[in-house]
Write a protein that holds these residues in place. Structure first.
Motif, short mmCIF file in Angstrom:
data_model
loop_
_atom_site.label_atom_id
_atom_site.label_comp_id
_atom_site.label_asym_id
_atom_site.label_seq_id
_atom_site.Cartn_x
_atom_site.Cartn_y
_atom_site.Cartn_z
N UNK A 1 29.44 96.79 111.67
CA UNK A 1 28.27 95.95 111.39
C UNK A 1 27.99 95.03 112.58
N UNK A 2 29.05 94.40 113.10
CA UNK A 2 28.90 93.45 114.21
C UNK A 2 30.27 93.27 114.86
N UNK A 3 30.31 92.77 116.11
CA UNK A 3 31.60 92.45 116.71
C UNK A 3 32.40 91.54 115.78
N UNK A 4 33.65 91.90 115.52
CA UNK A 4 34.48 91.19 114.55
C UNK A 4 35.72 90.65 115.25
N UNK A 5 35.92 89.35 115.14
CA UNK A 5 37.01 88.67 115.85
C UNK A 5 38.07 88.25 114.83
N UNK A 6 39.29 88.73 115.04
CA UNK A 6 40.41 88.45 114.13
C UNK A 6 41.55 87.84 114.93
N UNK A 7 42.00 86.64 114.60
CA UNK A 7 43.12 86.04 115.32
C UNK A 7 44.40 86.84 115.12
N UNK A 8 45.23 86.88 116.16
CA UNK A 8 46.52 87.57 116.08
C UNK A 8 47.58 86.57 115.65
N UNK A 9 47.47 86.09 114.43
CA UNK A 9 48.40 85.09 113.90
C UNK A 9 49.55 85.80 113.20
N UNK A 10 50.77 85.41 113.54
CA UNK A 10 51.96 86.06 112.98
C UNK A 10 52.66 85.09 112.04
N UNK A 11 52.40 85.20 110.73
CA UNK A 11 53.06 84.34 109.76
C UNK A 11 52.56 82.91 109.79
N UNK A 12 53.28 82.04 109.11
CA UNK A 12 52.88 80.64 109.02
C UNK A 12 53.41 79.86 110.23
N UNK B 1 37.67 98.05 110.14
CA UNK B 1 36.93 99.22 110.59
C UNK B 1 35.49 99.19 110.08
N UNK B 2 35.30 98.76 108.83
CA UNK B 2 33.96 98.67 108.27
C UNK B 2 33.16 97.53 108.90
N UNK B 3 33.79 96.36 108.99
CA UNK B 3 33.09 95.19 109.51
C UNK B 3 32.68 95.37 110.97
N UNK B 4 33.55 95.94 111.76
CA UNK B 4 33.27 96.08 113.19
C UNK B 4 32.13 97.06 113.46
#
Length: 297
Positions: free
Chosen positions: A115-126, A110-113
Motif C-alpha cells: 500500500x505504501x512504504x512501511x517503516x518498522x523499528x527493529x526493537x528486540x524485546x523490552x 507484506x500487505x502493508x508495504x
C-alpha cells in the motif's frame, strides 16, 4: 480495488534517504502528506514532530487513541486495534507512509508495504530507552529529525531536573508501578517505557522479582499477595472502567488497607493508557508532569 493492484503513492519530491528497518532497507523521498500510524509510539512521535497522521490504531483498553493526546488531535480515523490491523481501513486512508509497530507480523508487513512504504523499528524485546531509537527512526521517515531530536533532549533534561529536585527534597525513592485489571493487579516490568522515566528521574523501580525476563508485566496477584507491592510509593494504573471498578472493590478489602503505602497515603492513581501502554516524547512529558505533581511539595 484489490490490494495487489494498488501502487505505492509517491512522497513529495526531495532528497532520498534510506532507513534501516526490521524488514530491511526502506528508501523514502521527501515529506509524506498522508501518514498512518499503527503503533502508539509512532502516533506520539509524529505529533511531537508537528505531523498529524490521518489514521491510527486504538490504545489498549480503549476505543480511540490515548486520552493524553486529546489536546493534540481533533479527530483521526481508526484503522484497527493494537494487535489487529484492518488492512482495508488502512487502504481507505490512501497513505503515502505507514509507521508500524515492532510487533507486526511478516504477513501484515507484506500487505502493508504494497500500500505504501512501511517503516518498522527493529526493537528486540523490552528496553526502557527503546522509545528513543524508535522515535529517531520515525523522525527519519517523516523527514523531521531535528524536531524529534529536540523533543528527546527536552525529555532527558526535564528528567534530570526532576531527579535533582527529588533528591534535594529527600523524597523516598523505592517505587512500584502496578496495572490493575479486572482479574487482579499486575506488576509492570522495570524495562518498560514508564519505568525508564521513573529511573531517569532518580527513582528506584522495583518489580519484586515477579516479572519474568522479556515480559512486560507479572501474572495477576491475589489480594493476599499484595504485600509484595508494598513500597515507598505505589503508582496504580487502570486502563478502563472495568479496571477502575475492580480497583474500587479491592480498596474495600482489609488486604489492601493494611499496606504501609496505603496507610501512608502514598498510592498515586495514574492513567494506564499513558503509564502502561504509551511511549514517545509527548507521553514522556505527560508522565514527568504527573510525577512532579505527585512527589514534590
Amino acid at each position: 480495488m484489490a490490494i495487489a493492484m494498488i501502487l505505492c503513492l509517491p512522497l513529495a519530491s526531495a532528497q532520498a534517504r534510506t532507513l534501516e528497518t526490521a524488514f530491511g532497507e526502506v528508501t523514502l523521498n521527501g515529506e509524506a502528506r498522508r501518514v498512518v500510524t499503527l503503533y502508539e509510539g509512532a502516533l506520539d512521535t509524529a505529533l511531537a514532530a508537528g505531523v498529524t497522521p490521518v489514521g491510527a490504531v486504538t490504545t489498549r483498553g480503549g476505543d480511540g487513541v490515548a486520552r493524553y493526546l486529546d489536546d493534540y488531535l481533533d479527530d483521526i480515523a481508526i484503522v484497527g486495534v493494537v494487535r489487529e490491523i484492518n488492512i482495508e481501513a488502512v487502504l481507505m486512508q490512501r497513505p503515502d507512509l505507514i509507521l508500524a509497530t515492532p510487533l507486526i507480523s511478516s504477513e501484515q508487513y507484506a500487505l502493508l508495504s504494497r500500500i505504501a512504504p512501511t517503516v518498522v523499528p527493529a526493537t528486540d524485546g523490552f528496553s526502557p530507552d527503546a522509545w528513543k531509537d524508535e522515535a529517531r527512526l520515525f523522525a527519519q521517515a517523516l523527514d523531521r529529525e531535528e524536531e524529534v531530536e529536540a523533543a528527546i533532549a527536552d525529555v532527558e533534561a526535564r528528567a534530570a531536573e526532576l531527579a535533582s529536585a527529588l533528591a534535594e527534597h529527600e523524597v523516598d525513592n523505592d517505587v512500584v508501578l502496578v496495572r490493575w485489571m479486572p482479574q487482579g493487579p499486575m506488576v509492570m516490568s522495570t524495562q518498560i517505557f514508564a519505568s525508564g522515566l521513573l529511573d531517569a528521574a532518580g527513582l528506584e523501580v522495583n518489580d519484586s522479582g515477579l516479572v519474568r525476563e522479556g515480559a512486560g508485566h507479572s501474572d495477576p496477584l491475589s489480594l493476599e499477595n499484595l504485600s509484595q507491592v508494598d513500597r515507598d510509593w505505589l503508582f496504580l494504573a487502570t486502563l478502563n472502567e472495568e479496571g477502575r471498578e475492580a480497583l474500587d472493590a479491592a480498596r474495600r478489602s482489609p488486604a489492601f488497607d493494611r499496606l504501609n503505602v496505603v496507610q501512608n497515603e502514598r498510592v498515586i492513581p495514574v492513567d494506564g493508557q499513558l503509564w502502561s501502554s504509551a511511549s514517545g516524547p509527548l507521553a514522556a512529558q505527560a508522565i514527568l508532569d504527573q510525577l512532579e505533581a505527585a512527589l514534590l511539595p
